[in-house]
Design a protein around this motif. Structure first.
Motif, mmCIF file in Angstrom:
data_model
loop_
_atom_site.group_PDB
_atom_site.id
_atom_site.type_symbol
_atom_site.label_atom_id
_atom_site.label_comp_id
_atom_site.label_asym_id
_atom_site.label_seq_id
_atom_site.Cartn_x
_atom_site.Cartn_y
_atom_site.Cartn_z
ATOM 1 N N TRP A 169 39.892 -12.261 34.807
ATOM 2 C CA TRP A 169 41.306 -11.892 34.745
ATOM 3 C C TRP A 169 41.752 -11.094 35.971
ATOM 4 C CZ3 TRP A 169 43.564 -6.905 33.605
ATOM 5 C CH2 TRP A 169 44.959 -6.965 33.446
ATOM 6 N N VAL A 170 40.928 -10.114 36.403
ATOM 7 C CA VAL A 170 41.340 -9.253 37.515
ATOM 8 C C VAL A 170 41.400 -10.026 38.834
ATOM 9 C CG1 VAL A 170 40.466 -7.146 36.450
ATOM 10 C CG2 VAL A 170 38.961 -8.464 37.946
ATOM 11 N N ALA A 171 40.660 -11.141 38.924
ATOM 12 C CA ALA A 171 40.664 -11.921 40.163
ATOM 13 C C ALA A 171 41.351 -13.260 40.014
ATOM 14 C CB ALA A 171 39.228 -12.145 40.638
ATOM 15 N N SER A 172 41.901 -13.518 38.823
ATOM 16 C CA SER A 172 42.566 -14.794 38.546
ATOM 17 C C SER A 172 41.655 -15.984 38.845
ATOM 18 C CB SER A 172 43.867 -14.902 39.351
ATOM 19 O OG SER A 172 44.747 -13.851 39.015
ATOM 20 N N GLY A 173 40.369 -15.799 38.605
ATOM 21 C CA GLY A 173 39.410 -16.884 38.795
ATOM 22 C C GLY A 173 38.967 -17.108 40.222
ATOM 23 N N ARG A 174 39.392 -16.258 41.161
ATOM 24 C CA ARG A 174 39.050 -16.466 42.573
ATOM 25 C C ARG A 174 37.712 -15.818 42.926
ATOM 26 N NH1 ARG A 174 43.009 -13.383 45.640
ATOM 27 N NH2 ARG A 174 43.120 -12.145 43.720
ATOM 28 N N THR A 175 37.124 -16.304 44.010
ATOM 29 C CA THR A 175 35.963 -15.644 44.612
ATOM 30 C C THR A 175 36.471 -14.678 45.669
ATOM 31 O OG1 THR A 175 34.479 -17.516 44.213
ATOM 32 C CG2 THR A 175 33.886 -15.992 45.995
ATOM 33 N N ILE A 176 36.050 -13.416 45.579
ATOM 34 C CA ILE A 176 36.553 -12.366 46.472
ATOM 35 C C ILE A 176 35.487 -12.021 47.507
ATOM 36 C CG2 ILE A 176 37.580 -10.078 46.611
ATOM 37 C CD1 ILE A 176 39.185 -12.081 44.951
ATOM 38 N N PRO A 177 35.725 -12.258 48.793
ATOM 39 C CA PRO A 177 34.726 -11.950 49.826
ATOM 40 C C PRO A 177 34.663 -10.455 50.129
ATOM 41 C CG PRO A 177 36.710 -12.810 50.842
ATOM 42 C CD PRO A 177 36.929 -12.890 49.356
ATOM 43 N N ILE A 178 33.504 -10.026 50.599
ATOM 44 C CA ILE A 178 33.295 -8.645 51.031
ATOM 45 C C ILE A 178 33.649 -8.535 52.515
ATOM 46 C CG2 ILE A 178 31.544 -6.870 51.422
ATOM 47 C CD1 ILE A 178 32.338 -7.157 48.533
ATOM 48 N N THR A 179 34.337 -7.454 52.887
ATOM 49 C CA THR A 179 34.788 -7.311 54.273
ATOM 50 C C THR A 179 33.995 -6.287 55.077
ATOM 51 O OG1 THR A 179 36.440 -5.670 53.572
ATOM 52 C CG2 THR A 179 37.147 -7.969 53.664
ATOM 53 N N LEU A 354 25.365 -11.664 47.999
ATOM 54 C CA LEU A 354 26.171 -12.888 48.018
ATOM 55 C C LEU A 354 27.323 -12.808 49.014
ATOM 56 C CD1 LEU A 354 26.408 -13.481 44.155
ATOM 57 C CD2 LEU A 354 24.937 -14.700 45.770
ATOM 58 N N THR A 355 27.596 -11.591 49.538
ATOM 59 C CA THR A 355 28.735 -11.286 50.426
ATOM 60 C C THR A 355 30.077 -11.622 49.774
ATOM 61 O OG1 THR A 355 28.778 -13.421 51.596
ATOM 62 C CG2 THR A 355 27.304 -11.703 52.477
ATOM 63 N N SER A 356 30.085 -11.687 48.441
ATOM 64 C CA SER A 356 31.328 -11.943 47.710
ATOM 65 C C SER A 356 31.086 -11.697 46.230
ATOM 66 C CB SER A 356 31.810 -13.385 47.933
ATOM 67 O OG SER A 356 30.849 -14.301 47.452
ATOM 68 N N ALA A 357 32.183 -11.551 45.500
ATOM 69 C CA ALA A 357 32.109 -11.412 44.045
ATOM 70 C C ALA A 357 32.626 -12.692 43.417
ATOM 71 C CB ALA A 357 32.934 -10.216 43.578
ATOM 72 N N THR A 358 31.851 -13.245 42.497
ATOM 73 C CA THR A 358 32.221 -14.491 41.840
ATOM 74 C C THR A 358 32.324 -14.271 40.337
ATOM 75 O OG1 THR A 358 29.955 -15.261 41.456
ATOM 76 C CG2 THR A 358 30.929 -15.730 43.614
#
Length: 437
Positions: A169-179, A354-358
């Motif tokens: 829900w907080v990401a609307s189903g997206r994969t969020i990369p780490i910066t 993973l350099t991202s959150a899935t």
């Protein structure tokens, strides 16, 4: 009967009575369950090495295995205390997923624009927010369990669904990369390892720590007239421990950076590349050192603090613990809050690797975490368990998964094997407790 050792300490007899092997175990005080786990681990390693055509017991695979074990291993140290109190936490995988997603979104959306790229405050604020989120989630579940009287199985089963849905829900189903590059160090890799020199420094410090711990333990036993081990047993156990540290260091240092990464490292640090190329060791990975550090802290908490004694007292007999004046509800809530923080640490390791959150992050990790604790000797009946055993259990579980991946086994079959191992581990625990009774 017992003999009086030097300094007034009492030392148990080992001559006569029982077999030579039993006397050896009694003298060295080696935990038979731990010895069995080490034996099982060696069998698994050798078996997979043969079946995989000699690719399992290589520095590269063992290094990767240690990194992959870190996140589940961190959570397994907390699961020990949860199970010791006669509870269970089925939500740890989902808590890992939602806290990882919170950290990734906060870093990308808030902290990086606020502080700038690769500013130290970015990774500090990210980890701080993750720990607070895990603490809040675990504390909330612990409150419902301890003060509202809802069984932990139901609360954490609901949490498994709630927090997995919240991550989506907080990401609307997206994969969020780490910066942030510094945050990525927590995941290991070429930039997330410390190299050969610092690995040997840490090995020397660890061996010195083992020696001081052994001397201090013997001194304390003599002081309070407790049984002490024969000197040959002291030297043997120390030699085995120090040898394990040396072997582990040799293995991680034998894993070298591939040619392109070594060339990039040399260019970044102004190092001339010889004709034969550079031989740069990975050394210990940062997540592995973090895992070991968490294990040391959790061992201290479990064995040397009042909180740890209360946890085991509650697991041994909740009614007696409450009559003895222990605030069982508060301790239970604190155990689940601590479990939430450890899940957040595991989320930081997993997200950085993973350099991202899935949205799938942490799926089925609750199974591996519980299995690691149970395989490590934590009794589902409560009151018994060790942090070191859970850490070794996590390595056993990850070795099984890694070996099956090398053999090309499908994921459903891997899950079947893991589930079967969990059932067998619980059965063995039941048999062990019946024989010990």
């Amino acid at each position: 009967m017992s003999d009086v050792a030097s300094g007034g300490a009492v030392r148990p007899k080992t001559a006569g009575g029982g077999s030579g092997f039993k006397n050896f175990l009694r003298a060295t005080e080696i935990d038979t369950r731990m010895l069995g786990m080490v034996g099982a681990l060696l069998v698994i390693w050798v078996g997979f090495h043969i079946l995989s055509g000699g690719t399992f017991l290589t520095p590269r695979n063992l290094w990767n295995l240690s990194v992959q074990t870190a996140s589940v291993g961190v959570m397994a140290t907390g699961m020990v205390l949860v199970i010791v109190t006669r509870n269970i936490d089925l939500s740890v995988g989902s808590v890992l997923g939602v806290t990882g997603m919170i950290m990734a979104i906060a870093q990308t959306t808030w902290f990086t624009p606020m502080f700038g790229f690769d500013n130290p405050m970015v990774w500090i604020a990210t980890i701080g927010l993750g720990l607070l989120s895990g603490l809040a989630i675990g504390g909330l579940q612990g409150f419902v369990i301890a003060y509202m009287g809802v069984p932990s199985f139901i609360v954490t089963l609901g949490g498994l669904l709630v927090w997995r849905g919240a991550a989506w829900w907080v990401a609307s189903g997206r994969t969020i990369p780490i910066t942030d590059d510094t945050f990525k160090i927590l995941g290991g890799g070429s930039d997330g390892s410390i190299g050969a020199t610092w690995s040997w420094v840490i090995a020397i410090v660890a061996i010195a720590f083992l020696a001081l711990a052994a001397v201090n333990a013997r001194r304390q036993r003599k002081r309070f007239h407790f049984p002490v081990k024969p000197m040959w047993a002291e030297y043997l156990t120390f030699a085995l421990s120090a040898g394990a540290v040396v072997v582990a260091t040799l293995i991680v240092n034998a894993y070298l950076l591939p040619g392109p990464l070594a060339a990039r490292y040399a260019q970044a640090n102004g190092i001339a590349v010889p004709e034969g190329g550079l031989a740069i060791s990975f050394g210990y990975a940062v997540p592995v050192l973090l895992f070991i550090g968490v294990g040391i802290v959790m061992t201290f908490v479990a064995r040397r603090t009042r909180f740890g004694r209360y946890v085991f007292a509650i697991g041994g007999n909740p009614e007696a613990a409450e009559l003895a004046g222990i605030n069982t509800k508060r301790v239970t809530m604190m155990v689940f809050a601590l479990m939430g923080m450890l899940a957040a640490i595991a989320a930081a390791i997993s997200t950085a690797r993973l350099t991202s959150a899935t949205n799938a992050q942490g799926t089925l990790d609750e199974l591996y975490t519980i299995a690691a604790a149970v395989i490590g000797g934590t009794s589902l009946a409560g009151g018994a368990g060790t942090i070191a055993g859970a850490m070794l259990g996590a390595l056993v579980m990850q070795s099984l998964q890694s070996g099956m991946v090398l053999l090309g086994m499908d994921t459903p079959l891997q899950n079947i094997v893991v589930g079967a191992v969990l059932v067998v581990a619980v059965w063995l625990d039941t048999v062990y407790r019946k024989r010990a009774a």
